[in-house]
Scaffold this motif. Structure first.
Motif, PDB file in Angstrom:
ATOM      1  N   VAL A 107      63.162 -18.798 -50.154  1.00 21.28           N
ATOM      2  CA  VAL A 107      62.140 -17.834 -50.583  1.00 21.28           C
ATOM      3  C   VAL A 107      60.826 -18.559 -50.864  1.00 21.28           C
ATOM      4  CG1 VAL A 107      61.507 -16.106 -52.304  1.00 21.28           C
ATOM      5  CG2 VAL A 107      63.881 -16.278 -51.525  1.00 21.28           C
ATOM      6  N   VAL A 108      60.923 -19.729 -51.499  1.00 28.98           N
ATOM      7  CA  VAL A 108      59.728 -20.538 -51.768  1.00 28.98           C
ATOM      8  C   VAL A 108      59.043 -20.912 -50.462  1.00 28.98           C
ATOM      9  CG1 VAL A 108      58.910 -22.756 -52.633  1.00 28.98           C
ATOM     10  CG2 VAL A 108      60.569 -21.449 -53.965  1.00 28.98           C
ATOM     11  N   GLU A 109      59.821 -21.351 -49.477  1.00 27.70           N
ATOM     12  CA  GLU A 109      59.241 -21.755 -48.187  1.00 27.70           C
ATOM     13  C   GLU A 109      58.533 -20.583 -47.514  1.00 27.70           C
ATOM     14  OE1 GLU A 109      58.067 -23.467 -44.663  1.00 27.70           O
ATOM     15  OE2 GLU A 109      58.480 -24.305 -46.653  1.00 27.70           O
ATOM     16  N   THR A 110      59.099 -19.391 -47.600  1.00 25.22           N
ATOM     17  CA  THR A 110      58.470 -18.215 -46.993  1.00 25.22           C
ATOM     18  C   THR A 110      57.117 -17.929 -47.639  1.00 25.22           C
ATOM     19  OG1 THR A 110      60.643 -17.242 -46.517  1.00 25.22           O
ATOM     20  CG2 THR A 110      58.743 -15.763 -46.498  1.00 25.22           C
ATOM     21  N   LYS A 111      57.055 -18.000 -48.968  1.00 31.98           N
ATOM     22  CA  LYS A 111      55.794 -17.753 -49.664  1.00 31.98           C
ATOM     23  C   LYS A 111      54.762 -18.828 -49.335  1.00 31.98           C
ATOM     24  CE  LYS A 111      56.881 -14.822 -53.578  1.00 31.98           C
ATOM     25  NZ  LYS A 111      56.577 -14.546 -55.010  1.00 31.98           N
ATOM     26  N   MET A 149      74.168 -35.158 -47.748  1.00 32.19           N
ATOM     27  CA  MET A 149      74.165 -34.598 -46.410  1.00 32.19           C
ATOM     28  C   MET A 149      75.144 -33.427 -46.340  1.00 32.19           C
ATOM     29  SD  MET A 149      71.971 -36.360 -44.704  1.00 32.19           S
ATOM     30  CE  MET A 149      72.385 -35.921 -43.026  1.00 32.19           C
ATOM     31  N   GLY A 150      74.767 -32.395 -45.578  1.00 35.14           N
ATOM     32  CA  GLY A 150      75.652 -31.265 -45.400  1.00 35.14           C
ATOM     33  C   GLY A 150      75.611 -30.250 -46.520  1.00 35.14           C
ATOM     34  N   GLU A 151      74.809 -30.488 -47.562  1.00 41.97           N
ATOM     35  CA  GLU A 151      74.726 -29.551 -48.679  1.00 41.97           C
ATOM     36  C   GLU A 151      73.859 -28.355 -48.299  1.00 41.97           C
ATOM     37  OE1 GLU A 151      73.360 -31.461 -52.168  1.00 41.97           O
ATOM     38  OE2 GLU A 151      74.979 -32.941 -52.222  1.00 41.97           O
ATOM     39  N   ALA A 152      74.271 -27.185 -48.761  1.00 46.02           N
ATOM     40  CA  ALA A 152      73.519 -25.958 -48.475  1.00 46.02           C
ATOM     41  C   ALA A 152      72.251 -25.912 -49.322  1.00 46.02           C
ATOM     42  CB  ALA A 152      74.390 -24.744 -48.767  1.00 46.02           C
ATOM     43  N   ILE A 153      71.171 -25.416 -48.713  1.00 42.97           N
ATOM     44  CA  ILE A 153      69.911 -25.262 -49.434  1.00 42.97           C
ATOM     45  C   ILE A 153      69.978 -23.978 -50.252  1.00 42.97           C
ATOM     46  CG2 ILE A 153      67.421 -24.951 -49.195  1.00 42.97           C
ATOM     47  CD1 ILE A 153      67.572 -26.488 -46.603  1.00 42.97           C
ATOM     48  N   PRO A 154      69.662 -24.025 -51.542  1.00 40.26           N
ATOM     49  CA  PRO A 154      69.705 -22.806 -52.368  1.00 40.26           C
ATOM     50  C   PRO A 154      68.828 -21.704 -51.780  1.00 40.26           C
ATOM     51  CG  PRO A 154      69.466 -24.753 -53.744  1.00 40.26           C
ATOM     52  CD  PRO A 154      69.307 -25.219 -52.326  1.00 40.26           C
ATOM     53  N   ARG A 155      69.241 -20.473 -51.967  1.00 36.83           N
ATOM     54  CA  ARG A 155      68.520 -19.339 -51.388  1.00 36.83           C
ATOM     55  C   ARG A 155      67.083 -19.267 -51.921  1.00 36.83           C
ATOM     56  NH1 ARG A 155      69.217 -14.660 -48.744  1.00 36.83           N
ATOM     57  NH2 ARG A 155      67.919 -12.887 -49.347  1.00 36.83           N
ATOM     58  N   LEU A 186      54.876 -30.114 -47.492  1.00 37.14           N
ATOM     59  CA  LEU A 186      53.668 -30.161 -48.303  1.00 37.14           C
ATOM     60  C   LEU A 186      53.462 -31.598 -48.775  1.00 37.14           C
ATOM     61  CD1 LEU A 186      54.771 -30.434 -51.469  1.00 37.14           C
ATOM     62  CD2 LEU A 186      55.160 -27.988 -51.181  1.00 37.14           C
ATOM     63  N   VAL A 187      52.334 -31.844 -49.424  1.00 36.56           N
ATOM     64  CA  VAL A 187      52.025 -33.177 -49.942  1.00 36.56           C
ATOM     65  C   VAL A 187      51.702 -33.051 -51.422  1.00 36.56           C
ATOM     66  CG1 VAL A 187      50.508 -35.188 -49.784  1.00 36.56           C
ATOM     67  CG2 VAL A 187      51.118 -33.920 -47.711  1.00 36.56           C
ATOM     68  N   TYR A 188      52.430 -33.807 -52.240  1.00 43.38           N
ATOM     69  CA  TYR A 188      52.193 -33.764 -53.681  1.00 43.38           C
ATOM     70  C   TYR A 188      52.551 -35.112 -54.294  1.00 43.38           C
ATOM     71  CZ  TYR A 188      52.463 -32.582 -58.634  1.00 43.38           C
ATOM     72  OH  TYR A 188      52.278 -32.566 -59.994  1.00 43.38           O
ATOM     73  N   VAL A 219      61.924 -29.016 -56.752  1.00 44.32           N
ATOM     74  CA  VAL A 219      61.646 -28.227 -55.548  1.00 44.32           C
ATOM     75  C   VAL A 219      60.433 -28.802 -54.812  1.00 44.32           C
ATOM     76  CG1 VAL A 219      60.924 -25.964 -54.691  1.00 44.32           C
ATOM     77  CG2 VAL A 219      62.659 -26.133 -56.483  1.00 44.32           C
ATOM     78  N   THR A 220      59.420 -29.145 -55.576  1.00 42.44           N
ATOM     79  CA  THR A 220      58.203 -29.716 -54.977  1.00 42.44           C
ATOM     80  C   THR A 220      58.511 -31.030 -54.276  1.00 42.44           C
ATOM     81  OG1 THR A 220      56.956 -28.753 -56.812  1.00 42.44           O
ATOM     82  CG2 THR A 220      55.825 -30.361 -55.440  1.00 42.44           C
ATOM     83  N   LYS A 221      59.293 -31.877 -54.910  1.00 38.69           N
ATOM     84  CA  LYS A 221      59.664 -33.167 -54.306  1.00 38.69           C
ATOM     85  C   LYS A 221      60.457 -32.955 -53.028  1.00 38.69           C
ATOM     86  CE  LYS A 221      61.805 -37.633 -55.352  1.00 38.69           C
ATOM     87  NZ  LYS A 221      62.521 -37.689 -54.054  1.00 38.69           N
ATOM     88  N   PHE A 222      61.339 -31.957 -53.023  1.00 36.16           N
ATOM     89  CA  PHE A 222      62.141 -31.662 -51.835  1.00 36.16           C
ATOM     90  C   PHE A 222      61.243 -31.331 -50.645  1.00 36.16           C
ATOM     91  CE2 PHE A 222      63.993 -28.298 -49.168  1.00 36.16           C
ATOM     92  CZ  PHE A 222      65.066 -28.985 -48.613  1.00 36.16           C
ATOM     93  N   TYR A 223      60.272 -30.440 -50.863  1.00 40.59           N
ATOM     94  CA  TYR A 223      59.395 -30.050 -49.757  1.00 40.59           C
ATOM     95  C   TYR A 223      58.409 -31.165 -49.390  1.00 40.59           C
ATOM     96  CZ  TYR A 223      61.232 -25.340 -49.645  1.00 40.59           C
ATOM     97  OH  TYR A 223      62.070 -24.264 -49.484  1.00 40.59           O
ATOM     98  N   HIS A 224      58.080 -32.005 -50.348  1.00 33.95           N
ATOM     99  CA  HIS A 224      57.253 -33.174 -50.030  1.00 33.95           C
ATOM    100  C   HIS A 224      58.033 -34.141 -49.136  1.00 33.95           C
ATOM    101  CE1 HIS A 224      54.427 -36.555 -50.773  1.00 33.95           C
ATOM    102  NE2 HIS A 224      55.538 -37.292 -50.797  1.00 33.95           N
ATOM    103  N   ASP A 225      59.304 -34.354 -49.467  1.00 35.99           N
ATOM    104  CA  ASP A 225      60.128 -35.300 -48.708  1.00 35.99           C
ATOM    105  C   ASP A 225      60.365 -34.845 -47.272  1.00 35.99           C
ATOM    106  OD1 ASP A 225      60.272 -36.927 -50.910  1.00 35.99           O
ATOM    107  OD2 ASP A 225      62.269 -36.234 -51.549  1.00 35.99           O
ATOM    108  N   ILE A 226      60.432 -33.546 -47.032  1.00 37.17           N
ATOM    109  CA  ILE A 226      60.667 -33.057 -45.666  1.00 37.17           C
ATOM    110  C   ILE A 226      59.359 -32.792 -44.926  1.00 37.17           C
ATOM    111  CG2 ILE A 226      62.879 -32.061 -46.317  1.00 37.17           C
ATOM    112  CD1 ILE A 226      61.572 -29.294 -46.211  1.00 37.17           C
TER     113      ILE A 226
END
Length: 316
Positions: free
Chosen positions: A11-15, A1-7, A58-60, A48-55
């Motif tokens: 960029v991945v989320e924007t694409k 918790m409280g950790e910064a998300i890498p830049r 996306l679904v993977y 990275v994929t798991k991170f966006y799946h968890d939030i």
């Protein structure tokens, strides 16, 4: 918790946001290239994929056997629409909960749902426990318990299915103040995936068999809109298999439903199906069983030690 998300994650989320507007899915190989173009090392693509799946972005599923690792769902709403086209379909496409794969083009119509997507869509339905697809079935089909609309079988027919052994009938009854509609079919799919074979299915019940055991699941409407989920099993290894069934149900209640339920243990002296079901229909605190009413505290203690789950006896 409280950790910064890498830049580069940003960029991945924007694409992905741009891609999501033009296509709901993307092949894994192409998705991998997109992520790597955002200065993400190849070794970190899966993280990275798991991170966006968890939030929920996306679904993977990284599952090779089912083939789900070959596709990334960019738009979760699209996946919801896929499921909705099945669970709300007209009855002329499915009979007794059976969906023939030959009829899939009538449900998932190209070009919105290309034919090449069908195996992946079926695998996703199995993954979310909406359906069960038997392996090597000829012709291929999927069983969808939530679409079973058969009426309750005749008592004589049901009796023949559920009394094929002379062993003691064991069971449990869960009483919920509220029970989502998806609970019953979800647990049925879970049992089918674990080797149980359907002998009979109807709207609020199912009889399943495995080796010498027979199990019946019933969903009953109780007093004040309370729902009763009844499980009983008969067979040589009934006690052992009941342990597995109870653990599976408790896991589903705790992890998926997150609701409270009262658990009732039927009388161990009632060895007939009629006696068992009658107890489940009685108001709380009553029992028709004269043997149970005379049972000593010591005998009840032994029974609780054999099956040490939180439970309330259906008796005085």
């Amino acid at each position: 918790m409280g950790e910064a998300i890498p830049r580069n994650y940003t960029v991945v989320e924007t694409k992905l946001s741009y891609l999501r507007m033009v296509q709901p899915t993307i092949p894994w190989a192409e998705f991998k290239r997109v992520v790597e173009d955002c200065n993400v090392p190849t070794s970190s693509v899966l993280a990275v994929t798991k991170f966006y799946h968890d939030i929920g972005a996306l679904v993977y599923f990284n599952e090779d056997e089912s083939g789900l690792n070959q596709i990334v769902i960019l738009d979760a709403q699209w996946l919801t629409s896929v499921f909705a086209t099945v669970v709300t379909m007209k009855s002329n496409y499915v009979h007794g909960g059976v969906l023939k794969h030959a009829d899939l083009p009538l449900i998932w119509r190209p070009p919105k749902y290309p034919h090449k997507f069908y195996p992946l869509l079926l695998a996703l339905m199995d993954k979310f426990e909406i359906s069960y697809t038997p392996k090597d079935a000829d012709p291929p089909y999927s069983l969808i318990p939530c679409l079973v609309d058969e009426p309750h079988p005749a008592p004589d027919d049901l009796e023949q299915l559920t009394t094929r052994t002379s062993h003691v009938i064991l069971g449990r009854c869960w009483v919920f103040e509220f029970l989502p509609l998806g609970f019953f079919p979800k647990f049925v799919v879970r049992l089918l995936s674990n080797g149980w074979t359907p002998a009979k299915m109807w709207r609020n019940g199912v009889v399943l068999c495995q080796k010498t055991e027979t199990v019946q699941l019933l969903l009953l409407e109780g007093e004040r809109s309370a729902s009763k989920f009844v499980v009983y099993i008969a067979g040589a290894a009934g006690a052992r298999r009941l342990v597995t069934l109870v653990e599976g149900i408790q896991t589903l209640i705790t992890d998926w439903l997150e609701v409270q339920a009262n658990v009732y243990v039927p009388c161990p002296s009632c060895r007939t199906l009629d006696a068992f079901l009658l107890q489940m229909q009685l108001p709380r605190g009553l029992s028709h069983c004269s043997v149970l009413q005379k049972t000593s505290p010591l005998k009840w203690t032994v029974w609780r030690q054999m099956y040490p789950w939180p439970a309330t006896m259906v008796s005085k």
